[in-house]
Design an enzyme around this catalytic site. Structure first.
Site, PDB file in Angstrom:
ATOM      1  N   CYS A 172       0.809  -1.223   0.000  1.00 49.34           N
ATOM      2  CA  CYS A 172       0.000   0.000   0.000  1.00 49.34           C
ATOM      3  C   CYS A 172       0.842   1.271   0.000  1.00 49.34           C
ATOM      4  O   CYS A 172       0.303   2.355  -0.178  1.00 49.34           O
ATOM      5  CB  CYS A 172      -0.908   0.015   1.228  1.00 49.34           C
ATOM      6  SG  CYS A 172       0.042  -0.002   2.750  1.00 49.34           S
ATOM      7  N   CYS A 189      -2.673   3.211   7.759  1.00 47.03           N
ATOM      8  CA  CYS A 189      -4.116   3.088   7.954  1.00 47.03           C
ATOM      9  C   CYS A 189      -4.450   2.807   9.420  1.00 47.03           C
ATOM     10  O   CYS A 189      -3.571   2.664  10.258  1.00 47.03           O
ATOM     11  CB  CYS A 189      -4.630   1.958   7.076  1.00 47.03           C
ATOM     12  SG  CYS A 189      -4.032   0.365   7.652  1.00 47.03           S
ATOM     13  N   CYS A 201      -1.105  -5.145   7.124  1.00 43.66           N
ATOM     14  CA  CYS A 201      -0.806  -3.888   7.815  1.00 43.66           C
ATOM     15  C   CYS A 201      -0.037  -4.144   9.117  1.00 43.66           C
ATOM     16  O   CYS A 201       0.767  -3.322   9.550  1.00 43.66           O
ATOM     17  CB  CYS A 201      -2.087  -3.125   8.124  1.00 43.66           C
ATOM     18  SG  CYS A 201      -3.221  -2.999   6.743  1.00 43.66           S
TER      19      CYS A 201
HETATM   20 FE1  FES Z   1      -1.284   0.330   4.369  1.00 38.07          FE
HETATM   21 FE2  FES Z   1      -2.773  -0.761   6.185  1.00 38.07          FE
HETATM   22  S1  FES Z   1      -3.373  -0.202   4.180  1.00 38.07           S
HETATM   23  S2  FES Z   1      -0.675  -0.338   6.299  1.00 38.07           S
END
Ligand code: FES
Length: 146
Positions: free
Chosen positions: A34, A60, A104
């Site tokens: 991400c 996030c 994550c």
């Molecule tokens: Fe990037 Fe959770 S979406 S760390």
């Protein structure tokens, strides 16, 4: 699956967020999936005990919550105890994460490992069981604020 109450608690009231001015080790890692970023600061005493730990993230809700819980779990532990705290243990301590958010939780574990690696390099020691972090971006990001 929605977030657990513990995840929401650690996201809305994160523990150990911030930075240390004179850390023993700093690790910064990025999540390849991400692009989120996490930095962990460790204060380690002469006996190898983690006296204090702080984190900063561009991440996030799950990244914030897992980092908050991971820093709580490693605080007061020895380096070797901290190494045994996996992202799975952190997820369990948070009563689970939705499967799509499991990646994550790796950010916190990797950032702690990267900070331990930085500590070992600065002190010219080898920490058994710790391998060089793949995604430590500390060198390149050293002077960048985020
Ligand atoms: Fe990037 Fe959770 S979406 S760390």
């Amino acid at each position: 699956m929605p977030y657990s109450e513990k995840v929401m608690d650690h996201f809305t009231n994160p523990r150990n967020m911030g930075e240390l001015t004179c850390p023993s080790g700093v690790g910064t890692v990025g999540n390849a999936q991400c692009g989120d970023i996490m930095r962990v600061y460790l204060d380690i005493d002469e006996a190898g005990v983690i006296r204090d730990v702080k984190f900063k993230t561009f991440g996030c809700a799950a990244a914030v919550a897992t980092s908050s819980m991971a820093t709580e779990l490693v605080k007061g532990k020895t380096i070797h105890e901290a190494l045994r705290i996996t992202n799975k243990a952190v997820c369990e301590a948070l009563d689970g994460l939705p499967p799509i958010k499991i990646h994550c939780s790796l950010l916190a574990e990797e950032a702690i490992h990267a900070a331990l690696w930085d500590y070992a390099e600065k002190h010219n020691i080898t920490i058994e069981g710790l391998s060089k972090p793949k995604s430590d971006i500390h060198e390149e990001e050293e002077d960048e604020e985020y």
